[in-house]
Design an enzyme around this catalytic site. Structure first.
Site, PDB file in Angstrom:
ATOM      1  N   TYR A  82       0.743  -1.199   0.143  1.00  0.00           N
ATOM      2  CA  TYR A  82      -0.205  -0.405   0.144  1.00  0.00           C
ATOM      3  C   TYR A  82       1.271   1.435   0.004  1.00  0.00           C
ATOM      4  CZ  TYR A  82      -3.640   3.358   1.018  1.00  0.00           C
ATOM      5  OH  TYR A  82      -4.752   4.694   1.083  1.00  0.00           O
ATOM      6  N   PHE A 134      -6.895  20.823 -24.912  1.00  0.00           N
ATOM      7  CA  PHE A 134      -7.478  19.863 -24.926  1.00  0.00           C
ATOM      8  C   PHE A 134      -8.424  19.910 -23.818  1.00  0.00           C
ATOM      9  CE2 PHE A 134      -7.100  14.861 -23.786  1.00  0.00           C
ATOM     10  CZ  PHE A 134      -7.529  14.182 -25.387  1.00  0.00           C
ATOM     11  N   THR A 135      -9.500  18.800 -24.429  1.00  0.00           N
ATOM     12  CA  THR A 135     -11.010  18.480 -23.755  1.00  0.00           C
ATOM     13  C   THR A 135     -10.526  18.430 -22.162  1.00  0.00           C
ATOM     14  OG1 THR A 135     -10.615  15.581 -24.286  1.00  0.00           O
ATOM     15  CG2 THR A 135     -12.256  16.907 -25.890  1.00  0.00           C
TER      16      THR A 135
HETATM   17  C1  P61 Z   1      -7.213  10.434 -26.978  1.00  0.00           C
HETATM   18  F1  P61 Z   1     -11.804  11.776 -27.120  1.00  0.00           F
HETATM   19  N1  P61 Z   1      -6.002  11.739 -24.678  1.00  0.00           N
HETATM   20  O1  P61 Z   1      -5.772  11.270 -27.644  1.00  0.00           O
HETATM   21  P1  P61 Z   1      -5.706  10.171 -20.776  1.00  0.00           P
HETATM   22  N2  P61 Z   1      -3.744  15.191 -22.331  1.00  0.00           N
HETATM   23  C2  P61 Z   1      -3.503  14.943 -23.623  1.00  0.00           C
HETATM   24  C3  P61 Z   1      -4.383  13.621 -24.440  1.00  0.00           C
HETATM   25  O2  P61 Z   1      -3.847  13.296 -25.304  1.00  0.00           O
HETATM   26  C4  P61 Z   1      -4.765  13.147 -23.169  1.00  0.00           C
HETATM   27  C5  P61 Z   1      -5.110  13.056 -21.753  1.00  0.00           C
HETATM   28  C6  P61 Z   1      -3.727  14.742 -21.576  1.00  0.00           C
HETATM   29  C7  P61 Z   1      -6.684  11.009 -25.284  1.00  0.00           C
HETATM   30  C8  P61 Z   1      -7.335   9.898 -23.911  1.00  0.00           C
HETATM   31  C9  P61 Z   1      -9.068  10.607 -24.552  1.00  0.00           C
HETATM   32  O3  P61 Z   1     -11.379  13.879 -25.425  1.00  0.00           O
HETATM   33  C10 P61 Z   1     -11.109  12.465 -25.036  1.00  0.00           C
HETATM   34  O4  P61 Z   1      -4.882   9.523 -19.597  1.00  0.00           O
HETATM   35  C11 P61 Z   1      -2.252  15.751 -24.754  1.00  0.00           C
HETATM   36  O5  P61 Z   1      -6.605   9.947 -20.974  1.00  0.00           O
HETATM   37  O6  P61 Z   1      -6.881  10.598 -18.921  1.00  0.00           O
HETATM   38  C12 P61 Z   1      -5.657  12.221 -24.102  1.00  0.00           C
HETATM   39  O7  P61 Z   1      -5.388  12.025 -20.262  1.00  0.00           O
HETATM   40  C13 P61 Z   1      -6.055  12.968 -20.643  1.00  0.00           C
HETATM   41  C14 P61 Z   1      -9.810  10.461 -26.059  1.00  0.00           C
HETATM   42  C15 P61 Z   1      -9.286  11.630 -23.692  1.00  0.00           C
HETATM   43  C16 P61 Z   1     -10.736  12.097 -25.892  1.00  0.00           C
HETATM   44  C17 P61 Z   1      -9.951  12.853 -24.023  1.00  0.00           C
HETATM   45  O8  P61 Z   1      -7.219   9.389 -27.046  1.00  0.00           O
END
Ligand code: P61
Length: 468
Positions: A82, A134-135
């Site tokens: 842990y 980014f979303t």
């Molecule tokens: C992707 F449709 N990306 O590109 P987590 N920063 C950046 C990313 O590309 C990112 C994250 C932070 C994804 C997965 C995804 O609208 C969407 O590990 C530059 O996914 O939490 C993730 O990191 C977030 C797809 C995320 C999506 C959000 O496919």
């Protein structure tokens, strides 16, 4: 004589994967009739398809990587204590060595780190400039009361511009934001390497240096999103004058050294299936982040990851900066991109680091953005061949909180994203042929109506119906 026609032709140099395959996962082939049912059941949203109904899965490069034998061996050495797992210290050492940040806070994935960072740094009314949204990043900024402001160069919003560094910050735009709001209202500038929503486009070292100078002059932090920093480093080595002789590891380190900390999704560059972290140089901020991680993620020496997962990330980070790996990775994306370009399919230029982005507005010029051309195109590509892509346009961009209207972004794209070390060149050929088939009958592709819309990150679960 040596001086024949052959000697005048530029010599094309092939690249090849620096690995061989030792385990395979069979794929299911489906009929068009089966795909029609699957797509209807999924509400014309590729996120809602079952993976077993997909042939070539180019939805994302996130968590879809093939791990190396070294990483799998590391998984067997998971210390599932842990507190104080040995693997945490391996990961901490890897982050310190490769990225150079002093303190590590593990999280379950990237958005876990974004959540904690936004909570500790953003106050209601704050402004967060960044090189395109980014979303998940923007949503966490907004949930903390902040407002994201896009300061990327205009070329990033133009699919046809061949600017070599479309991830660059427009210093004039950033200066204007600082003048307008004052540095007190700007907790940090958010810099992504590469820029996902622009098409996997890099920022140059020279540009980041200028951003650093400007931020230093105003006492503003820079927080880095290094989710695809190795891909960014490869483009710098290829394109930035003076960087040709630097190693990928040196360039990655130089980028990180210009920033104060990072939020990282390890599911991309780091070649694993799950994981992420927050890394910070500042002792006080680290203290705050460590206090919060135990509330939302887990103890500060695992943050939502199993010990074995931390070990796989530690090893994957080292593999991510190997030149032959990154050359083959970006090379495969370019192979698909150039094939599509040759067929006459409109793609975002230059070809990006993690995927090929189709320009849906140019592909389907007869469709208005409010009938979601990129969503419709992704659905049509799946119907054609079972290749799964992702919408990155009006659906992903969501509604403007102030007006409640669709944001109608300039970029209305379909992303064909390549998992690392997973698919072969023949898969790329089949993908290009499938897109070409759809391109041939593009005039018959109809728009979509959204019939279910979740309030946040709507693209993940929204449902659609064909119009007409
Ligand atoms: C992707 F449709 N990306 O590109 P987590 N920063 C950046 C990313 O590309 C990112 C994250 C932070 C994804 C997965 C995804 O609208 C969407 O590990 C530059 O996914 O939490 C993730 O990191 C977030 C797809 C995320 C999506 C959000 O496919």
């Amino acid at each position: 004589m040596e001086d024949d026609d052959r000697s005048k032709k530029p010599r094309v140099k092939s690249w090849a994967e620096p690995f061989k395959i030792k385990m395979v996962e069979p794929l299911k082939m489906t009929t068009r009739a089966e795909r029609e049912v699957a797509l209807r059941d999924a509400g014309y949203n590729t996120f809602l398809l079952r993976s077993e109904d997909v042939y070539i899965d180019l939805l994302t490069d996130s968590g879809t990587n093939a791990m190396s034998d070294r990483q799998w061996a590391g998984m067997m050495l998971g210390d599932e204590a842990y507190a104080g797992s040995r693997n945490f210290y391996h990961l901490e050492a890897a982050v310190q060595e490769i990225y150079g940040y002093r303190h590590l806070v593990p999280t379950h994935q990237g958005r876990g780190a974004e959540h904690i960072l936004s909570k500790i740094l953003i106050s209601p009314g704050d402004i967060v400039p960044g090189n395109m949204y980014f979303t998940t990043t923007r949503l966490h900024q907004e949930l903390a009361g902040g407002t994201f402001v896009d300061v990327i160069i205009d070329e990033a919003h133009d699919p046809k511009s061949e600017h070599p560094f479309k991830g660059n910050v427009d210093l004039v735009k950033l200066r204007r934001v600082i003048d307008e709001h004052g540095s007190q209202k700007i907790p940090y500038v958010c810099i992504a390497t590469t820029v996902n929503m622009a098409g996997g486009q890099p920022i140059s070292l020279a540009n980041l240096r200028e951003v650093r100078e400007l931020c230093d002059a105003h006492g503003i932090r820079i927080i880095h999103d290094p989710t695809r920093v190795a891909e960014n480093a490869y483009f710098i080595k290829e394109r930035e004058p003076g960087c040709e002789q630097m190693s990928i590891a040196e360039i990655v380190r130089a980028l990180c050294d210009l920033t104060d900390g990072c939020t990282m999704s390890a599911k991309k560059d780091a070649l694993v299936n799950i994981g992420g972290f927050l890394a910070l140089n500042d002792d006080d901020l680290f203290d705050k982040a460590r206090n919060l991680v135990v509330v939302y993620e887990g103890l500060h020496t695992y943050g939502g990851m199993a010990g074995r997962d931390m070990e796989a990330v530690a090893i994957g980070l080292h593999e991510s900066v190997e030149f032959e790996h990154i050359k083959a990775r970006v090379g495969q994306v370019a192979y698909l991109g150039h094939k599509l370009q040759d067929i006459g399919v409109p793609v975002v230029l230059p070809i990006g680091g993690h995927g090929v982005f189709l320009d849906a507005l140019a592909f389907l010029p007869h469709l208005d953005q409010d009938v979601y051309p990129a969503q419709a195109l992704a659905a049509e590509i799946y119907l054609e061949s079972g290749v799964r892509a992702m919408e990155r346009g009006n659906v992903s961009s969501g509604r403007d909180p102030a007006t409640g209207m669709n944001r109608r972004p300039k970029l209305e794209l379909v992303r064909l994203t390549l998992p690392r070390r997973v698919y072969t060149q023949a898969h790329m050929d089949v993908t290009a042929e499938s897109v070409a088939e759809v391109h041939d009958r593009r005039a018959s592709v109809k728009g979509l109506r959204m019939v279910y819309e979740p309030p946040q990150l709507r693209f993940f679960q929204a449902r659609f119906e064909p119009i007409g």
